[in-house]
Design a protein around this motif. Structure first.
Motif, PDB file in Angstrom:
ATOM      1  N   ARG A 122       0.813  -1.390   0.095  1.00 52.70           N
ATOM      2  CA  ARG A 122      -0.132  -0.086  -0.027  1.00 52.70           C
ATOM      3  C   ARG A 122       0.967   1.271  -0.022  1.00 52.70           C
ATOM      4  O   ARG A 122       0.477   2.119  -0.687  1.00 52.70           O
ATOM      5  CB  ARG A 122      -0.870  -0.120   1.258  1.00 52.70           C
ATOM      6  CG  ARG A 122      -2.001  -0.918   1.071  1.00 52.70           C
ATOM      7  CD  ARG A 122      -2.985  -1.000   2.492  1.00 52.70           C
ATOM      8  NE  ARG A 122      -3.647  -2.216   2.374  1.00 52.70           N
ATOM      9  CZ  ARG A 122      -4.405  -2.575   3.367  1.00 52.70           C
ATOM     10  NH1 ARG A 122      -4.429  -1.907   4.740  1.00 52.70           N
ATOM     11  NH2 ARG A 122      -5.510  -3.563   3.322  1.00 52.70           N
ATOM     12  N   ALA A 123       2.081   1.168   0.602  1.00 52.90           N
ATOM     13  CA  ALA A 123       2.929   2.364   0.709  1.00 52.90           C
ATOM     14  C   ALA A 123       3.387   2.746  -0.859  1.00 52.90           C
ATOM     15  O   ALA A 123       3.361   3.976  -1.070  1.00 52.90           O
ATOM     16  CB  ALA A 123       4.121   2.012   1.238  1.00 52.90           C
ATOM     17  N   GLU A 124       3.355   1.962  -1.679  1.00 48.70           N
ATOM     18  CA  GLU A 124       3.640   2.154  -3.060  1.00 48.70           C
ATOM     19  C   GLU A 124       2.322   2.720  -3.814  1.00 48.70           C
ATOM     20  O   GLU A 124       2.538   3.647  -4.430  1.00 48.70           O
ATOM     21  CB  GLU A 124       4.421   1.215  -3.802  1.00 48.70           C
ATOM     22  CG  GLU A 124       5.487   0.692  -3.248  1.00 48.70           C
ATOM     23  CD  GLU A 124       6.134  -0.725  -4.022  1.00 48.70           C
ATOM     24  OE1 GLU A 124       5.765  -1.222  -5.057  1.00 48.70           O
ATOM     25  OE2 GLU A 124       7.021  -0.919  -3.637  1.00 48.70           O
ATOM     26  N   GLN A 125       1.334   1.862  -3.267  1.00 51.32           N
ATOM     27  CA  GLN A 125       0.037   2.533  -4.136  1.00 51.32           C
ATOM     28  C   GLN A 125      -0.425   4.066  -3.779  1.00 51.32           C
ATOM     29  O   GLN A 125      -0.619   4.700  -4.747  1.00 51.32           O
ATOM     30  CB  GLN A 125      -1.170   1.744  -3.635  1.00 51.32           C
ATOM     31  CG  GLN A 125      -1.033   0.219  -4.298  1.00 51.32           C
ATOM     32  CD  GLN A 125      -2.214  -0.567  -3.651  1.00 51.32           C
ATOM     33  OE1 GLN A 125      -2.533  -0.762  -2.695  1.00 51.32           O
ATOM     34  NE2 GLN A 125      -2.847  -1.439  -4.808  1.00 51.32           N
ATOM     35  N   ALA A 126       0.153   4.112  -2.574  1.00 51.77           N
ATOM     36  CA  ALA A 126      -0.126   5.651  -2.040  1.00 51.77           C
ATOM     37  C   ALA A 126       0.785   6.808  -2.820  1.00 51.77           C
ATOM     38  O   ALA A 126       0.478   7.885  -2.990  1.00 51.77           O
ATOM     39  CB  ALA A 126       0.057   5.916  -0.756  1.00 51.77           C
ATOM     40  N   LEU A 127       1.879   6.304  -3.411  1.00 52.66           N
ATOM     41  CA  LEU A 127       2.713   7.290  -4.328  1.00 52.66           C
ATOM     42  C   LEU A 127       2.435   7.297  -5.949  1.00 52.66           C
ATOM     43  O   LEU A 127       2.867   7.974  -6.588  1.00 52.66           O
ATOM     44  CB  LEU A 127       4.084   6.795  -4.039  1.00 52.66           C
ATOM     45  CG  LEU A 127       4.690   6.949  -2.576  1.00 52.66           C
ATOM     46  CD1 LEU A 127       6.127   6.091  -2.546  1.00 52.66           C
ATOM     47  CD2 LEU A 127       4.750   8.249  -2.107  1.00 52.66           C
ATOM     48  N   VAL A 128       1.365   6.450  -6.290  1.00 53.38           N
ATOM     49  CA  VAL A 128       1.146   6.402  -7.578  1.00 53.38           C
ATOM     50  C   VAL A 128       0.634   7.695  -7.923  1.00 53.38           C
ATOM     51  O   VAL A 128      -0.436   8.249  -7.525  1.00 53.38           O
ATOM     52  CB  VAL A 128       0.180   5.150  -7.865  1.00 53.38           C
ATOM     53  CG1 VAL A 128      -0.103   5.025  -9.313  1.00 53.38           C
ATOM     54  CG2 VAL A 128       1.022   3.739  -7.561  1.00 53.38           C
TER      55      VAL A 128
END
Length: 332
Positions: free
Chosen positions: A164-170
């Motif tokens: 989710r940490a990566e999804q939040a940066l998309v």
């Protein structure tokens, strides 16, 4: 075509060949446990949240110094390897060359997908990246700008909450950051232009370089193959050294040809490859017409070792552009 469909398409174009099975069994003979992840290729990569990560925009070099130096084994050229790598060597110099000077930076624009782990989960991290690396000096002096793309499930696994940490940066453009916090590679593992422009220009000399301080532990050929990738990804060799690299790579035992491979940008080419101790076929992909290097791809050939279905793509990259700049963007 969405990313999941594209990933499935990647799987469907990879046949399981008997020679690859035999090579995987040869590499794992004498091993009582899978090799540590440190044997995978050295790369500059922005770290992300998770077990393999430190912080967004910070890349870390992991170095394992071989304990016992060993001479390179005798050169044995295989027909499968020569088919791709020798043609790549022959085409070197057919396109305009870059001639970066002292104080300048080489700029690499690419896309990548690699395996990430964290909080008991595993997934595929993806990004677009531009990195400015000094012609001479440490990667610590470089600058990285990265755009995080939507993560994908690791083949055969659900997308974990740790992703989710990566999804939040998309969708959020990345800011320029320092490319690395430290760079403690051994001298013979350097890949900056000032160093690689002085590497041997003959096949035997380049081969000795690839096997420098590689221990005679049954994995020496795979480690030499990894070092080939270290001189292709975010590294630029002059024509003479590049041709020598391809010819030397063609002599590494166990290298095979993959007729059709696709890089992280969806470009189709032909590849030279070797099976890793982790059950993944590590491919270096070349344009089928010009034989320019396009990128890499990791394809599962042993489901048990890789913890993913056979034919799954678990890593890929695409080198989109290499240029020269007088200076990188400023870092806040």
């Amino acid at each position: 075509m969405d990313e999941l469909a594209q990933l499935n398409d990647f799987r469907s174009e990879v046949p399981v060949q008997e020679d690859l099975r035999a090579e995987a069994e040869r590499l794992m003979a004498g091993m009582s446990a899978p090799a540590p992840s440190g044997l995978r290729r050295l790369a500059l990569r922005a770290a992300l949240a998770g077990g393999l990560a430190a912080a967004v925009g910070a890349a870390v070099f992991v170095v394992q110094s071989p304990p016992v130096p060993a001479p390179a084994p005798p050169m044995i050229r295989t027909v499968a390897a020569v088919e791709v790598l020798s043609r790549a060597a022959e085409r070197v110099g057919s396109r305009p060359e870059l001639h970066p000077g002292p104080g300048q930076f080489l700029v690499y624009e690419s896309r990548s997908m690699d395996t990430s782990e964290g909080d008991g989960g595993i997934w595929l991290s993806r990004s677009k990246r531009t990195i400015w690396l000094p012609v001479e000096g440490s990667a610590v002096e470089g600058v990285l700008q990265e755009e995080i793309l939507a993560p994908l499930p690791y083949p055969g696994h659900p997308l974990p909450s740790a992703a989710r940490a990566e999804q939040a940066l998309v969708g959020k453009p990345g800011r320029p950051e320092r490319a690395a916090d430290f760079d403690d590679r051994a001298e013979f593992l350097r890949n900056d232009y000032a160093y690689v422009s002085k590497l041997p220009t003959d096949t035997e000399g380049m081969r000795r370089h690839l096997y420098t301080q590689v221990p005679d532990d049954g994995l020496q050929d795979y480690q030499a193959w990894n070092r080939v990738g270290g001189l292709l990804d975010e590294s630029y060799l002059p024509a003479a050294q590049r041709a020598a690299l391809f010819r030397a790579a063609a002599t590494i035992p166990g290298v095979v040809t993959v007729k059709k491979a696709r890089d992280a940008a969806g470009r189709t080419g032909t590849a030279a490859a070797m099976v890793s101790p982790n059950g993944v076929r590590e491919e270096y992909i070349f344009d089928p017409e010009t034989y320019d290097y396009l990128g890499r791809r990791g394809v599962v050939v042993d489901a048990k070792l890789a913890n993913a279905p056979v034919g799954s793509v678990v890593s890929s990259s695409a080198q989109l552009k290499v240029s020269v700049a007088d200076r990188p963007p400023s870092v806040e």
